[in-house]
Design an enzyme around this catalytic site. Structure first.
Site, PDB file in Angstrom:
ATOM      1  N   GLU A   5      26.791  36.640  28.030  1.00 19.75           N
ATOM      2  CA  GLU A   5      25.761  36.751  29.067  1.00 19.75           C
ATOM      3  C   GLU A   5      25.438  35.328  29.487  1.00 19.75           C
ATOM      4  O   GLU A   5      24.879  34.562  28.700  1.00 19.75           O
ATOM      5  CB  GLU A   5      24.497  37.425  28.516  1.00 19.75           C
ATOM      6  CG  GLU A   5      24.700  38.832  28.027  1.00 19.75           C
ATOM      7  CD  GLU A   5      24.914  39.839  29.136  1.00 19.75           C
ATOM      8  OE1 GLU A   5      24.933  39.464  30.332  1.00 19.75           O
ATOM      9  OE2 GLU A   5      25.084  41.018  28.806  1.00 19.75           O
ATOM     10  N   CYS A  32      17.690  33.865  33.257  1.00 22.74           N
ATOM     11  CA  CYS A  32      19.018  33.916  33.874  1.00 22.74           C
ATOM     12  C   CYS A  32      18.999  34.736  35.153  1.00 22.74           C
ATOM     13  O   CYS A  32      19.841  34.566  36.017  1.00 22.74           O
ATOM     14  CB  CYS A  32      20.010  34.497  32.885  1.00 22.74           C
ATOM     15  SG  CYS A  32      19.400  36.004  32.145  1.00 22.74           S
ATOM     16  N   GLU A  62      22.905  26.626  38.864  1.00 20.87           N
ATOM     17  CA  GLU A  62      21.710  27.161  38.207  1.00 20.87           C
ATOM     18  C   GLU A  62      20.794  26.019  37.772  1.00 20.87           C
ATOM     19  O   GLU A  62      21.212  25.114  37.064  1.00 20.87           O
ATOM     20  CB  GLU A  62      22.124  27.974  36.977  1.00 20.87           C
ATOM     21  CG  GLU A  62      20.955  28.669  36.335  1.00 20.87           C
ATOM     22  CD  GLU A  62      21.361  29.478  35.110  1.00 20.87           C
ATOM     23  OE1 GLU A  62      22.043  28.914  34.238  1.00 20.87           O
ATOM     24  OE2 GLU A  62      20.997  30.659  35.047  1.00 20.87           O
TER      25      GLU A  62
HETATM   26  P1  NAD Z   1      23.277  26.776  25.457  1.00 16.54           P
HETATM   27  O1  NAD Z   1      24.603  27.317  25.827  1.00 16.54           O
HETATM   28  O2  NAD Z   1      23.073  25.331  25.445  1.00 16.54           O
HETATM   29  O3  NAD Z   1      22.885  27.261  23.993  1.00 16.54           O
HETATM   30  C1  NAD Z   1      22.936  28.623  23.631  1.00 16.54           C
HETATM   31  C2  NAD Z   1      23.278  28.741  22.168  1.00 16.54           C
HETATM   32  O4  NAD Z   1      24.610  28.290  21.962  1.00 16.54           O
HETATM   33  C3  NAD Z   1      22.395  27.880  21.263  1.00 16.54           C
HETATM   34  O5  NAD Z   1      22.099  28.596  20.098  1.00 16.54           O
HETATM   35  C4  NAD Z   1      23.290  26.695  20.961  1.00 16.54           C
HETATM   36  O6  NAD Z   1      22.984  26.026  19.777  1.00 16.54           O
HETATM   37  C5  NAD Z   1      24.635  27.373  20.880  1.00 16.54           C
HETATM   38  N1  NAD Z   1      25.787  26.481  21.019  1.00 16.54           N
HETATM   39  C6  NAD Z   1      25.849  25.282  21.646  1.00 16.54           C
HETATM   40  N2  NAD Z   1      27.097  24.758  21.553  1.00 16.54           N
HETATM   41  C7  NAD Z   1      27.831  25.643  20.850  1.00 16.54           C
HETATM   42  C8  NAD Z   1      29.198  25.677  20.420  1.00 16.54           C
HETATM   43  N3  NAD Z   1      30.041  24.692  20.678  1.00 16.54           N
HETATM   44  N4  NAD Z   1      29.629  26.758  19.742  1.00 16.54           N
HETATM   45  C9  NAD Z   1      28.785  27.778  19.471  1.00 16.54           C
HETATM   46  N5  NAD Z   1      27.476  27.803  19.837  1.00 16.54           N
HETATM   47  C10 NAD Z   1      27.008  26.747  20.515  1.00 16.54           C
HETATM   48  O7  NAD Z   1      22.254  27.527  26.411  1.00 16.54           O
HETATM   49  P2  NAD Z   1      20.673  27.320  26.472  1.00 16.54           P
HETATM   50  O8  NAD Z   1      20.430  26.041  27.180  1.00 16.54           O
HETATM   51  O9  NAD Z   1      20.062  27.546  25.154  1.00 16.54           O
HETATM   52  O10 NAD Z   1      20.250  28.552  27.384  1.00 16.54           O
HETATM   53  C11 NAD Z   1      20.119  28.496  28.745  1.00 16.54           C
HETATM   54  C12 NAD Z   1      21.261  29.183  29.413  1.00 16.54           C
HETATM   55  O11 NAD Z   1      21.341  30.545  28.990  1.00 16.54           O
HETATM   56  C13 NAD Z   1      21.131  29.241  30.897  1.00 16.54           C
HETATM   57  O12 NAD Z   1      22.289  28.758  31.504  1.00 16.54           O
HETATM   58  C14 NAD Z   1      20.948  30.712  31.231  1.00 16.54           C
HETATM   59  O13 NAD Z   1      21.450  31.117  32.435  1.00 16.54           O
HETATM   60  C15 NAD Z   1      21.581  31.394  30.095  1.00 16.54           C
HETATM   61  N6  NAD Z   1      20.962  32.703  29.865  1.00 16.54           N
HETATM   62  C16 NAD Z   1      21.664  33.820  30.202  1.00 16.54           C
HETATM   63  C17 NAD Z   1      21.101  35.067  30.022  1.00 16.54           C
HETATM   64  C18 NAD Z   1      21.877  36.307  30.374  1.00 16.54           C
HETATM   65  O14 NAD Z   1      21.553  37.377  29.871  1.00 16.54           O
HETATM   66  N7  NAD Z   1      22.884  36.242  31.194  1.00 16.54           N
HETATM   67  C19 NAD Z   1      19.842  35.192  29.493  1.00 16.54           C
HETATM   68  C20 NAD Z   1      19.149  34.034  29.164  1.00 16.54           C
HETATM   69  C21 NAD Z   1      19.726  32.790  29.337  1.00 16.54           C
END
Ligand code: NAD
Length: 492
Positions: free
Chosen positions: A250, A284, A385
Site C-alpha cells: 500500500e 495516503c 506526493e
Molecule cells: P517509509 O517507507 O519510509 O517507512 C515505512 C516502513 O518501512 C517503516 O517501518 C520503515 O522503517 C520501513 N523501512 C524503511 N526502509 C526499509 C527497508 N529497506 N526494508 C524494509 N523496511 C523498511 O514510509 P513512511 O515515511 O513511514 O510513510 C509514509 C508513506 O506511506 C507515504 O508515502 C504514504 O503515501 C504511504 N502510506 C500509504 C498508505 C496506503 O494505504 N496506501 C497508507 C499510509 C501511508
C-alpha cells in the site's frame, strides 16, 4: 521516560544491541519515550519464534473457529484500551486525539470481522473431466508473515494486515515505523492476555535498514505486507522477488478531488477541505489535487480558502484543535521544500505557504494550511506526493478533461467526485483509474470494503472478504477412487 521493549515469543525483552532510541512528541519537539533499537539478531529470534508457533504447539492445532474466537477477544480488549492507545499515538504522531480515538474505537471491528471470517473459508470439490479421481482444494496459511507499517496511522494500518493474517492462521513479525513504535508495543501486550500462543505475534522495533531489511530477506518469511513510501515499497518488492515471496504493497497517492458545477457546493467545500487538511494532509488518500470546473472556480476556491483559514491549530490533545503538527522533523522539512518548489514552478499562493508561528503551536512542527491555484497537472506539486497540508487547485472544462487530468499521474489510490448528476457519477466512477472512488463524500473506509491502489499506489487489496485470500495458498488434492495406474513403459 517510559521504555518500550521488544515483544518476542510473548515476552517483553531487551534488544540484542542493548541500545535504545527516543520517540519525539511532534507537538513539543521533545523526546517522550525510549524504544528498543532492534537489529538482525532480534529479527532472527522473532522469525524463529514465529516459525515455531506456525509449525508446532497450540496455534496450528486450533480450529479456525477457535482462532476466530481469539480475534473476537482481542477486539474486545482493544476496545477497552482504545483511550490509552490513542493517547500514545498522539504523543508519537501528533495527530488529533479526537481522530486517533475515533480510529482506535473503530479498530476492534477489523478483529471481529476477520474473526468471523476465519471459519468460513472453504475449499471446493472440482467436478473433474477425468473419471476415477476425486479432486478438492484446501486453503492453507502461507506461514510467517512480515508486517511493516508507516508512522501516520500505526495501529489502524497494522490492524488491516494483522486481522486477516491471524484469521488465516499465519504467524507474524511486526516492524512498526521508527517514528511511532510505542503504540504497537503497548498493543502487543494484549495478545498474551487474551490467550494467543507465544510466537504467533512478535514485534521488533528499530530502523528500516537494521530491522526491516533483514526481516524482508529472511528465508523463513513467506510474505511481506507493507504500507509506506514508494521507494521503500520498490526495494521490498525487488528483494521479495529474488526469493519468490508474496508481497502486498500500500503505497502513495496524489488523489484528485473533482468538483463539478452541478454539485452541492456546501458539501463539496467541506469535502475538499477535509480531503486535504484532515490529519494535516498526512494520509495516503489525501485529496491533494482539487480539480474545479471553470464556471465555479473562483467562487469555490474563495470558500475553500475561507474555511481552511478558520482552522484552529495547536495541541492535538485538545478537543477544539482542528489541525495538528507534522509528525516528523524530516517530513516537516520535506513539506516546506515542496512549497518552495510550487512557488518556483509558478503556482499562485492563496493561503499559508510557511511554517506556522502561532502561540498555540509552541515548539511543534506546524505548517500553515497551504493552497496553491494556477497549478498545471504537469507540475511537480501536482505529480508528487507531498504528504502534508498542501492543496493544488487545477481547473477543468468538462468531464473528459477532468478524467484526463485525474488519470494523468502515476498514482491511483483514491478519487472524489462531487456532482448531482447520477449518470455522471457512474461514468466518472468507471473512468477514473483508482482503487477507490468516492462520490459526494471523501475518505470513507470500512473493514468490509476493499482498499488498495491502481498503478504505482500498490499491489493487492486490504479490507473486505478478499483480503484474507492474500494470506492463503491453495493446494489441489487428487485422490484416486478407481482409476487404473498403468505401467508407464507400456505403449498403448
Ligand atoms: P517509509 O517507507 O519510509 O517507512 C515505512 C516502513 O518501512 C517503516 O517501518 C520503515 O522503517 C520501513 N523501512 C524503511 N526502509 C526499509 C527497508 N529497506 N526494508 C524494509 N523496511 C523498511 O514510509 P513512511 O515515511 O513511514 O510513510 C509514509 C508513506 O506511506 C507515504 O508515502 C504514504 O503515501 C504511504 N502510506 C500509504 C498508505 C496506503 O494505504 N496506501 C497508507 C499510509 C501511508
Amino acid at each position: 521516560m517510559e521504555r518500550y521493549r521488544l515483544y518476542i515469543d510473548a515476552t517483553q525483552c531487551e534488544p540484542a544491541s542493548g541500545e535504545w532510541f527516543t520517540s519525539d512528541n511532534p507537538f513539543t519537539g521533545e523526546p517522550w519515550a525510549q524504544v528498543a533499537r532492534g537489529g538482525a539478531p532480534d529479527v532472527e529470534r522473532a522469525v524463529q519464534a514465529a516459525q515455531r508457533a506456525f509449525t508446532t504447539g497450540a496455534w496450528p492445532a486450533l480450529s479456525a473457529s477457535a482462532r476466530g474466537l481469539l480475534l473476537h477477544r482481542l477486539g474486545d480488549r482493544l476496545a477497552e484500551e482504545a483511550e490509552c492507545l490513542a493517547s500514545i499515538e498522539v504523543r508519537d504522531n501528533g495527530k488529533l486525539y479526537s481522530e486517533m480515538h475515533a480510529q482506535l474505537g473503530y479498530l476492534p471491528q477489523w478483529f471481529r470481522y476477520y474473526g468471523g471470517l476465519a471459519d468460513k473459508i472453504q475449499g471446493s470439490v472440482i467436478p473433474l473431466d477425468k473419471k476415477g479421481y476425486f479432486n478438492y482444494t484446501r486453503h492453507e496459511p502461507l506461514g510467517e508473515v512480515a508486517i511493516i507499517t508507516p508512522w501516520n496511522s500505526p495501529l489502524m494500518l497494522l490492524a488491516w494486515k494483522l486481522a486477516p493474517a491471524l484469521a488465516a492462521g499465519c504467524t507474524v513479525v511486526i516492524k512498526p515505523s521508527e517514528f511511532t513504535s510505542a503504540s504497537t508495543l503497548a498493543f502487543a501486550r494484549l495478545f498474551k492476555e487474551v490467550g494467543f500462543p507465544p510466537g504467533v505475534v512478535n514485534v521488533v522495533t528499530g530502523f528500516g535498514n537494521e530491522v526491516g531489511a533483514p526481516l524482508v530477506s529472511h528465508p523463513l518469511v513467506r510474505k511481506i505486507t507493507f504500507t509506506g513510501a514508494n521507494a521503500t515499497g520498490r526495494r521490498i518488492n525487488e528483494q521479495a522477488a529474488r526469493d519468490f515471496k508474496h508481497v502486498s504493497l500500500e503505497l502513495g497517492g496524489k488523489s484528485p478531488n473533482i468538483v463539478f458545477a452541478d454539485a452541492n457546493l456546501d458539501d463539496a467545500v467541506n469535502g475538499a477541505v477535509a480531503g486535504i487538511f484532515a490529519a494535516t494532509g498526512q494520509t495516503c488518500i489525501a485529496g491533494s489535487r482539487l480539480l474545479v470546473q471553470d464556471s465555479i472556480h473562483d467562487a469555490f476556491v474563495h470558500r475553500v480558502v475561507q474555511l481552511a483559514e478558520s482552522a484552529r491549530m495547536g495541541d492535538p490533545m485538545q478537543k477544539d484543535t482542528q489541525i495538528g503538527p507534522i509528525t516528523t522533523r524530516p517530513q516537516y522539512d520535506k513539506v516546506l521544500s515542496y512549497i518552495d518548489i510550487a512557488r518556483e514552478e509558478g503556482a499562485t499562493l492563496e493561503l499559508g505557504g510557511k511554517a506556522a508561528v502561532r502561540r498555540e503551536c509552541g515548539n511543534g512542527w506546524f505548517i500553515e494550511p497551504t493552497i496553491f491555484t494556477g497549478v498545471r497537472n504537469s507540475m511537480r506539486i501536482a505529480q508528487e506526493e507531498v504528504f502534508g497540508p498542501v492543496l493544488s487547485v487545477i481547473r477543468f472544462r468538462d468531464e473528459d478533461e477532468a478524467v484526463e487530468i485525474a488519470n494523468d499521474v502515476r498514482f491511483g489510490l483514491g478519487a472524489g467526485v462531487w456532482t448531482s448528476d447520477i449518470g455522471r457519477a457512474f461514468r466518472m466512477a468507471e473512468r477514473i483509474q483508482s482503487g477507490t472512488v468516492w462520490v459526494n463524500t471523501y475518505r470513507a473506509v470500512s473493514y468490509m470494503s476493499p482498499f488498495g491502489g491502481y498503478k504505482d499506489s500498490g499491489l493487492g487489496r486490504e479490507n473486505g472478504i478478499e483480503a484474507i485470500n492474500d494470506f492463503f495458498q491453495t493446494k489441489s488434492v487428487w485422490i484416486n477412487t478407481g482409476a487404473p495406474t498403468g505401467n508407464p513403459f507400456v505403449i498403448r
